[in-house]
Scaffold this motif. Structure first.
Motif, PDB file in Angstrom:
ATOM      1  N   ASP A  28       0.832  -1.204   0.000  1.00  0.00           N
ATOM      2  CA  ASP A  28       0.000   0.000   0.000  1.00  0.00           C
ATOM      3  C   ASP A  28       0.864   1.251   0.000  1.00  0.00           C
ATOM      4  O   ASP A  28       0.592   2.215  -0.725  1.00  0.00           O
ATOM      5  CB  ASP A  28      -0.930   0.015   1.216  1.00  0.00           C
ATOM      6  CG  ASP A  28      -2.013  -1.048   1.148  1.00  0.00           C
ATOM      7  OD1 ASP A  28      -2.254  -1.609   0.060  1.00  0.00           O
ATOM      8  OD2 ASP A  28      -2.624  -1.306   2.197  1.00  0.00           O
ATOM      9  N   ALA A  29       1.908   1.263   0.820  1.00  0.00           N
ATOM     10  CA  ALA A  29       2.806   2.423   0.869  1.00  0.00           C
ATOM     11  C   ALA A  29       3.500   2.621  -0.476  1.00  0.00           C
ATOM     12  O   ALA A  29       3.640   3.762  -0.951  1.00  0.00           O
ATOM     13  CB  ALA A  29       3.828   2.256   1.983  1.00  0.00           C
ATOM     14  N   ALA A  30       3.901   1.528  -1.126  1.00  0.00           N
ATOM     15  CA  ALA A  30       4.557   1.628  -2.431  1.00  0.00           C
ATOM     16  C   ALA A  30       3.594   2.161  -3.490  1.00  0.00           C
ATOM     17  O   ALA A  30       3.964   3.001  -4.321  1.00  0.00           O
ATOM     18  CB  ALA A  30       5.093   0.260  -2.854  1.00  0.00           C
ATOM     19  N   ALA A  34       4.111   5.706  -5.487  1.00  0.00           N
ATOM     20  CA  ALA A  34       4.092   5.830  -6.949  1.00  0.00           C
ATOM     21  C   ALA A  34       3.086   6.888  -7.396  1.00  0.00           C
ATOM     22  O   ALA A  34       3.362   7.675  -8.313  1.00  0.00           O
ATOM     23  CB  ALA A  34       3.763   4.472  -7.576  1.00  0.00           C
ATOM     24  N   ILE A  35       1.944   6.923  -6.744  1.00  0.00           N
ATOM     25  CA  ILE A  35       0.930   7.938  -7.074  1.00  0.00           C
ATOM     26  C   ILE A  35       1.466   9.327  -6.777  1.00  0.00           C
ATOM     27  O   ILE A  35       1.325  10.248  -7.593  1.00  0.00           O
ATOM     28  CB  ILE A  35      -0.383   7.655  -6.310  1.00  0.00           C
ATOM     29  CG1 ILE A  35      -1.026   6.375  -6.850  1.00  0.00           C
ATOM     30  CG2 ILE A  35      -1.336   8.841  -6.397  1.00  0.00           C
ATOM     31  CD1 ILE A  35      -2.158   5.833  -5.987  1.00  0.00           C
ATOM     32  N   THR A  47       5.051  13.627   4.380  1.00  0.00           N
ATOM     33  CA  THR A  47       3.809  13.002   3.943  1.00  0.00           C
ATOM     34  C   THR A  47       3.651  11.687   4.699  1.00  0.00           C
ATOM     35  O   THR A  47       4.445  10.767   4.530  1.00  0.00           O
ATOM     36  CB  THR A  47       3.842  12.759   2.424  1.00  0.00           C
ATOM     37  OG1 THR A  47       4.080  14.009   1.778  1.00  0.00           O
ATOM     38  CG2 THR A  47       2.544  12.175   1.931  1.00  0.00           C
ATOM     39  N   VAL A  48       2.640  11.631   5.541  1.00  0.00           N
ATOM     40  CA  VAL A  48       2.411  10.463   6.384  1.00  0.00           C
ATOM     41  C   VAL A  48       1.547   9.459   5.627  1.00  0.00           C
ATOM     42  O   VAL A  48       0.437   9.779   5.215  1.00  0.00           O
ATOM     43  CB  VAL A  48       1.737  10.867   7.715  1.00  0.00           C
ATOM     44  CG1 VAL A  48       1.443   9.646   8.567  1.00  0.00           C
ATOM     45  CG2 VAL A  48       2.611  11.867   8.462  1.00  0.00           C
ATOM     46  N   LEU A  49       2.079   8.262   5.449  1.00  0.00           N
ATOM     47  CA  LEU A  49       1.342   7.189   4.780  1.00  0.00           C
ATOM     48  C   LEU A  49       1.190   6.034   5.758  1.00  0.00           C
ATOM     49  O   LEU A  49       2.113   5.246   5.962  1.00  0.00           O
ATOM     50  CB  LEU A  49       2.085   6.720   3.526  1.00  0.00           C
ATOM     51  CG  LEU A  49       2.284   7.768   2.441  1.00  0.00           C
ATOM     52  CD1 LEU A  49       3.161   7.214   1.323  1.00  0.00           C
ATOM     53  CD2 LEU A  49       0.949   8.232   1.895  1.00  0.00           C
ATOM     54  N   THR A  50       0.049   5.967   6.398  1.00  0.00           N
ATOM     55  CA  THR A  50      -0.222   4.873   7.335  1.00  0.00           C
ATOM     56  C   THR A  50      -1.613   4.332   7.085  1.00  0.00           C
ATOM     57  O   THR A  50      -2.479   5.025   6.559  1.00  0.00           O
ATOM     58  CB  THR A  50      -0.159   5.347   8.805  1.00  0.00           C
ATOM     59  OG1 THR A  50      -1.263   6.212   9.060  1.00  0.00           O
ATOM     60  CG2 THR A  50       1.144   6.035   9.132  1.00  0.00           C
ATOM     61  N   LEU A 121      -5.259   8.256  -1.301  1.00  0.00           N
ATOM     62  CA  LEU A 121      -4.416   8.127  -2.495  1.00  0.00           C
ATOM     63  C   LEU A 121      -4.679   6.839  -3.263  1.00  0.00           C
ATOM     64  O   LEU A 121      -4.734   6.850  -4.496  1.00  0.00           O
ATOM     65  CB  LEU A 121      -2.936   8.214  -2.113  1.00  0.00           C
ATOM     66  CG  LEU A 121      -2.435   9.589  -1.705  1.00  0.00           C
ATOM     67  CD1 LEU A 121      -1.026   9.476  -1.115  1.00  0.00           C
ATOM     68  CD2 LEU A 121      -2.434  10.546  -2.891  1.00  0.00           C
ATOM     69  N   ILE A 122      -4.836   5.733  -2.559  1.00  0.00           N
ATOM     70  CA  ILE A 122      -5.022   4.451  -3.255  1.00  0.00           C
ATOM     71  C   ILE A 122      -6.492   4.143  -3.513  1.00  0.00           C
ATOM     72  O   ILE A 122      -6.819   3.123  -4.109  1.00  0.00           O
ATOM     73  CB  ILE A 122      -4.325   3.297  -2.514  1.00  0.00           C
ATOM     74  CG1 ILE A 122      -4.904   3.074  -1.114  1.00  0.00           C
ATOM     75  CG2 ILE A 122      -2.812   3.534  -2.454  1.00  0.00           C
ATOM     76  CD1 ILE A 122      -4.315   1.888  -0.363  1.00  0.00           C
TER      77      ILE A 122
END
Length: 138
Positions: A28-30, A34-35, A47-50, A121-122
């Protein structure tokens, strides 16, 4: 400070007592990275991606119990005992202490932040710790 040892059959993993950890699937983080890298959108600052949840190690043990159909417990152990066990299992003391520092950071709350940006994002709910534990090992 105490540690927790999760027990699954003969496998033991040292964990600290009850810190929430915002577990996030690498896939998911990858995908989100990419986005971000290919979008025209501007991201200002870190940018927090959790994922949207920060389960405790008690929650993880309960999930593992539910999925395996057997009781998964954890034992509290002192940090030096945990390090010694890691060294006995073949890790260097340096690596054991490095890993211990991650659990200590979790205990202090440094790993508990959650943020909705990853899911936005996803365009779906990020994978959960339960999803990861339910997947067969590759």
């Amino acid at each position: 400070m105490t540690e927790v040892r999760l027990e699954l059959g003969d496998h033991r993993q040292g964990l600290q007592e009850q810190p929430p950890v915002s577990w996030t699937a690498r896939e998911d983080a990858a995908e989100a990275a990419a986005i971000i890298l290919t979008s025209d959108r501007t991201f200002d600052g870190p940018t927090v991606l959790t994922a949207g949840a920060a389960p405790t190690f008690h929650d993880i043990a309960a999930i593992a119990s539910d999925l395996s159909g057997r009781k998964i417990d954890y034992d509290l152990v002192e940090p030096e005992e945990w390090v010694a066990t890691q060294v006995q299992q073949g890790n260097t003391e340096f690596m054991a202490r490095l890993l211990l520092s991650m659990y200590q950071a979790a205990e202090k709350g440094y790993c508990s932040e959650v943020d909705p940006l990853l899911g936005q994002l996803i365009a779906r709910e990020p994978r959960s710790a339960r999803d990861a534990l339910a997947r067969p090992a590759a």
